[in-house]
Design an enzyme around this catalytic site. Structure first.
Site, short mmCIF file in Angstrom:
data_model
loop_
_atom_site.label_atom_id
_atom_site.label_comp_id
_atom_site.label_asym_id
_atom_site.label_seq_id
_atom_site.Cartn_x
_atom_site.Cartn_y
_atom_site.Cartn_z
N ASP A 91 0.86 -1.18 0.00
CA ASP A 91 0.00 0.00 0.00
C ASP A 91 0.90 1.24 0.00
OD1 ASP A 91 -2.29 1.94 1.04
OD2 ASP A 91 -3.27 0.05 0.52
N ASP A 92 0.43 2.33 0.54
CA ASP A 92 1.16 3.60 0.48
C ASP A 92 2.51 3.51 1.19
OD1 ASP A 92 1.61 6.26 -0.09
OD2 ASP A 92 -0.26 6.98 0.80
N LYS A 167 -3.64 -0.97 -7.02
CA LYS A 167 -4.69 -0.27 -6.28
C LYS A 167 -4.47 1.22 -6.48
CE LYS A 167 -5.98 0.87 -1.50
NZ LYS A 167 -5.76 0.55 -0.07
N ASP A 169 -5.76 4.88 -5.38
CA ASP A 169 -6.49 5.56 -4.32
C ASP A 169 -7.06 6.88 -4.82
OD1 ASP A 169 -7.52 5.95 -1.79
OD2 ASP A 169 -5.61 5.58 -0.76
N TRP A 203 -12.10 4.06 -4.11
CA TRP A 203 -13.03 5.16 -4.34
C TRP A 203 -14.05 5.14 -3.23
CZ3 TRP A 203 -15.20 5.45 -9.99
CH2 TRP A 203 -15.75 6.71 -10.23
N GLY A 204 -13.89 6.01 -2.20
CA GLY A 204 -14.66 5.87 -0.99
C GLY A 204 -16.09 6.38 -1.04
N ASP A 224 -12.62 4.03 4.88
CA ASP A 224 -11.61 3.09 5.36
C ASP A 224 -12.19 2.34 6.56
OD1 ASP A 224 -9.99 4.20 3.48
OD2 ASP A 224 -8.65 5.21 4.87
#
Length: 571
Positions: A91-92, A167, A169, A203-204, A224
């Site tokens: 991830d990040d 992925k 974000d 995509w939240g 999240d």
């Protein structure tokens, strides 16, 4: 079907530019095709399974090549790989910078041998390798991201790093570009490489969700899920989205959570098991984001349960549905996050200022009798079960944490707790928080609040660059996004191939309870009257006899996140 492009075709900047122009021409088409069209890259025909580093490692010093190699080893030795967890995803916080020619570079302090070396090691273990980027100029942790670099980064991911999963974000600095168009640009760039790369859009929200199956293999639908409450929020959101899921394209309610590498707990082991069960019913991706290196025996048993995994990976690919209960809340009316939603005039969006309800000025009381509150005088704005009876001197800071001051001239809303912090909306999740020294993803200080005494709506201006995505100029504070009374239990059902049905009984309340799926519930689950079904408990691994056609009762379902999961097999 995709036509491979040789790596040598990307040897010059001119060629990259040419490909970029070709991709731009495709983006408009991707955004206009019918909702039934789907991305056809041959991947994620069942929901993807694997590991994601975020909740485990985040941006700590442990986010490095040595740790990730150890995780790859553990995924093999623990049996996770053989259970189906094939992706190891960064991830990040792995990116360091860009080279002068625009090529993405890792943080060489943590990845001294580069990403291809780590990728090769992961592949040598029989695993697949995934990375992270964002559709904006920067990632959520402030690292270089892919806006205006989609073709270059797709080339880097495919040909230089040998990546199998991307992925992307949605963070700050995305500008006014429509999110759908940005994701479509990266989708087309990845597709043009000729390498089979699973594309996961982080995509939240659910804006333009009908277009997503044509762009990605999976897409986030809510906030999240770093805590139990957000797990339930995402389950509630996903309950209305089954029509968009199917082989190759899945709704993604976020990551599987448990304990992180440093021992911190995001939810209990019991709640991890129920989340895992619910995501199997929802046909959601199963991406572990708790510790693999120090995983408990109980949690490992949760994640390698072959019978529950079989439900998740059922080839029919039909997302489950809620057949009893309503939106989940840990306790009816318990503290929950406050957030904004499109203004509808619903009672859940009506707030009365304090003096009108016998409380001090600045109190905001919903029609349900609930009040806004600063959570433990910290950074979150929540809705509490019931407003206090004034005077009330036992609550935090003599109740100043429940007082909010609106400056009508400037549109600034401030909390009454001592630091007088401004109230803002994290536009990534639509959750309401307080302005702090730390810059949060999607935060904006330009949005202005307003209170309409006639409609009793407390609303905030949507930043101009997000109005197209959210389809609104203002959003209203709500204590109930779906306008229904929250429930402490749910029963879910998923139709499987060969006529099987999986049932999940969930209890998020404070007391253990017997949960019954009555005749109407069974009919809603797809049980055919007069047919015989054998019942099996997928967590006890026991046969439970033959279905009583009038009801099924799951006895004594454990409180605060317990579940019972049954498989009905036609005889």
């Amino acid at each position: 079907m995709r036509c491979p492009i040789e790596a040598s075709c990307f040897s010059t900047k001119e060629t990259l530019t040419m490909v970029s122009h070709l991709i731009s021409a495709l983006v408009g088409f991707l955004c206009l095709i019918s909702p039934c069209s789907c991305l056809d890259n041959g991947l994620a025909l069942t929901p993807q399974m694997g590991y994601n580093s975020w909740y485990d490692l985040k941006c700590t010093d442990s986010m490095n090549a040595t740790t990730l190699r150890a995780i790859a080893d553990k995924m093999v030795s623990s049996g996770l790989r053989d259970a189906g967890y094939t992706y190891l995803n960064l991830d990040d916080c792995y990116v360091g910078s860009r080279a002068p020619n625009g090529t993405l570079l890792p943080d060489f302090r943590k990845f001294p041998s580069g990403m291809r070396d780590l990728s090769d090691y992961v592949h040598s273990k029989g695993l697949l390798f995934g990375v992270y980027t964002a559709r904006c100029t920067n990632t959520c942790a402030g690292r270089p991201a892919s806006m205006h670099h989609e073709v270059e980064d797709a080339h880097t991911f495919s040909d230089l790093w040998n990546v199998d999963y991307v992925k992307e974000d949605s963070c700050s600095g995305c500008g006014k570009v429509n999110a759908t168009e940005q994701y479509a640009t990266m989708s087309a760039a990845l597709n043009a490489t000729g390498r089979h790369i699973l594309f996961d859009m982080c995509w939240g929200c659910i804006t333009e969700i009908e277009l997503r199956p044509a762009i990605g293999n999976s897409w986030r639908i809510g906030p999240d899920d770093g805590n139990w409450n957000n797990v339930l929020i995402n389950i509630n959101i996903d309950s209305e989205l089954a029509e968009y899921a199917g082989p190759g394209h899945w709704n993604n309610p976020c990551l599987l959570i448990s304990f992180s590498d440093d021992g911190s707990e995001t939810c209990t082991a019991l709640q991890s098991r129920t989340q895992f069960s619910a995501y199997a019913i929802l046909a959601a991706p199963l991406m572990i984001s708790g510790t693999v290196l120090h995983m408990s025996k109980y949690t490992l048993e949760t994640y390698v349960n072959k019978e529950v995994i079989a439900v998740s990976q059922d080839p029919l690919g039909k997302q489950g549905k809620r057949v009893a209960g309503s939106d989940l809340s840990p306790i009816p009316g318990n503290n929950q996050a406050a957030f904004v939603a499109p203004c509808t005039g619903h009672a859940s969006q009506q707030w009365t200022m304090g003096p009108a309800v016998g409380l001090p000025g600045g109190y905001l009381q919903a029609a349900s009798g609930r009040c806004l509150n600063v959570d433990n005088c910290k950074d979150e704005v929540i809705v509490i079960p019931a407003c206090p009876v004034w005077p009330h001197d036992s609550c935090c800071l003599n109740c100043t944490n429940m007082i909010f001051n609106l400056d009508n001239a400037t549109g600034v809303l401030r909390s009454g707790e001592p630091t007088q912090r401004s109230v803002f909306v994290d536009w990534q999740t639509l959750l309401i928080s307080l302005q702090s020294a730390t810059t949060l993803r999607g935060m904006t200080s330009s949005s202005t609040w307003a209170y309409d005494a006639a409609s009793k709506a407390l609303s905030i201006e949507v930043p101009s660059e997000l109005q197209a995505d959210l389809r609104a100029e203002r959003m209203c504070v709500t204590d109930n996004p779906h306008g229904v009374h929250p429930s402490t239990y749910n029963i879910w059902a998923r139709s499987l191939s060969t006529g099987k049905i999986a049932l999940l009984f969930m209890n998020v309340g404070s007391q253990s309870v017997d949960l019954t799926c009555d005749a109407a519930c069974l009919a809603n689950a797809g049980v055919i009257p007069g047919h015989q079904y054998a019942m099996r408990d997928l967590w006890l691994h026991q046969e439970m006899g033959t279905l009583n056609q009038t009801h099924i009762t799951a006895p004594n379902v454990t409180a605060e996140g317990g579940c019972t999961m049954l498989l009905l097999t036609p005889q």
